[in-house]
Motif scaffolding. Structure first.
Motif, PDB file in Angstrom:
ATOM      1  N   GLN A  16       0.810  -1.217   0.000  1.00 27.48           N
ATOM      2  CA  GLN A  16       0.000   0.000   0.000  1.00 27.48           C
ATOM      3  C   GLN A  16       0.852   1.280   0.000  1.00 27.48           C
ATOM      4  OE1 GLN A  16      -3.437   0.171  -0.138  1.00 27.48           O
ATOM      5  NE2 GLN A  16      -3.332  -2.020  -0.543  1.00 27.48           N
ATOM      6  N   ARG A  68      -4.921   5.796   8.205  1.00 35.47           N
ATOM      7  CA  ARG A  68      -4.943   4.803   7.123  1.00 35.47           C
ATOM      8  C   ARG A  68      -4.296   3.491   7.569  1.00 35.47           C
ATOM      9  NH1 ARG A  68      -2.037   3.679   1.874  1.00 35.47           N
ATOM     10  NH2 ARG A  68      -3.653   2.672   0.622  1.00 35.47           N
ATOM     11  N   ALA A  71      -6.533   1.676   9.966  1.00 31.21           N
ATOM     12  CA  ALA A  71      -7.620   1.013   9.239  1.00 31.21           C
ATOM     13  C   ALA A  71      -7.114  -0.271   8.585  1.00 31.21           C
ATOM     14  CB  ALA A  71      -8.218   1.960   8.198  1.00 31.21           C
ATOM     15  N   LEU A  72      -5.915  -0.227   7.989  1.00 34.28           N
ATOM     16  CA  LEU A  72      -5.334  -1.434   7.399  1.00 34.28           C
ATOM     17  C   LEU A  72      -5.143  -2.516   8.459  1.00 34.28           C
ATOM     18  CD1 LEU A  72      -2.626   0.079   5.004  1.00 34.28           C
ATOM     19  CD2 LEU A  72      -4.643  -1.243   4.328  1.00 34.28           C
ATOM     20  N   SER A  77     -11.980  -0.042   5.907  1.00 34.04           N
ATOM     21  CA  SER A  77     -11.571   1.055   5.035  1.00 34.04           C
ATOM     22  C   SER A  77     -11.447   2.367   5.815  1.00 34.04           C
ATOM     23  CB  SER A  77     -12.547   1.215   3.873  1.00 34.04           C
ATOM     24  OG  SER A  77     -13.850   1.460   4.358  1.00 34.04           O
ATOM     25  N   ASP A  78     -12.112   2.448   6.966  1.00 36.83           N
ATOM     26  CA  ASP A  78     -12.089   3.665   7.777  1.00 36.83           C
ATOM     27  C   ASP A  78     -12.216   3.259   9.250  1.00 36.83           C
ATOM     28  OD1 ASP A  78     -12.449   6.144   8.972  1.00 36.83           O
ATOM     29  OD2 ASP A  78     -14.246   6.666   7.837  1.00 36.83           O
TER      30      ASP A  78
END
Length: 195
Positions: A16, A68, A71-72, A77-78
């Motif tokens: 990512q 981010r 969230a990962l 996603s959030d």
């Protein structure tokens, strides 16, 4: 997304664009934290120090340092998705009718898997050091004037000697020598009460 290991998460961070690998030799004493501090203040990526001077284990830092990356880590996603789920659970009212109970059933099924399970063996037992040596670990000394290296986010397991209840706390531990640490906990914390 569920991860089977930290290595799996590191791989996703790299895919990512959320990870910077550092292969240049760096010291666990003051150097890693100084570099990480500069990167974090610029909202930079997670850092994987692959060549810690005198150590065989790499250091991953700032892995959860952004919304981010959090969230990962949580597989959403959030991060607000998790917050909404927790809020929904906290505000759940006791069911009054059979229909209410059926609505609540799906939430209860999900919660059934949350409590810890006692098992005979686990992946944490794959590597066993019969004569442990804390000097093997790349423990950081973060600031000039620190009394020494501190394990800054260890999971410390304790058990109440009278009730048998368990606790997992995150208490800083100062390394004194190869086999001894000092525990930094406040008197009002559960681990201190167990002690």
């Amino acid at each position: 997304m569920a991860y089977n290991s930290l290595a799996d998460f590191v791989q996703v961070l790299a895919q990512q664009g959320e990870l910077k690998r550092i292969t240049y030799p760096v010291k666990a004493e003051l150097e890693i934290t100084e570099i990480a501090d500069r990167v974090m203040k610029r909202q930079g990526p997670a850092l994987l120090f692959e060549n810690v001077t005198g150590k065989q284990i790499p250091v991953l830092i700032n892995a959860f340092g952004s919304a981010r990356r959090m969230a990962l880590a949580l597989g959403v996603s959030d991060v607000e998705e998790i917050a909404r789920e927790v809020e929904k659970l906290v505000q759940t009212k006791p069911p009054k009718t059979f229909k209410d109970k059926l609505k609540l059933l799906s939430q209860l099924v999900r919660l059934a898997g949350i409590p810890p399970k006692v098992v005979k063996n686990g992946s944490c037992q794959e590597v066993i050091h019969r004569e442990p040596d804390l000097n093997f670990l790349p423990v950081l000394t973060c600031w000039p004037g620190d009394a020494g290296p501190f394990i800054t986010l260890p999971a410390v397991f304790s058990k109440d000697p009278a009730k048998g209840t368990r606790n997992v706390g995150l208490y800083r531990m100062q390394i004194y020598d190869a086999r001894t640490t000092g525990m930094h906990w406040h008197l009002h914390k559960v681990g201190a009460r167990h002690y």
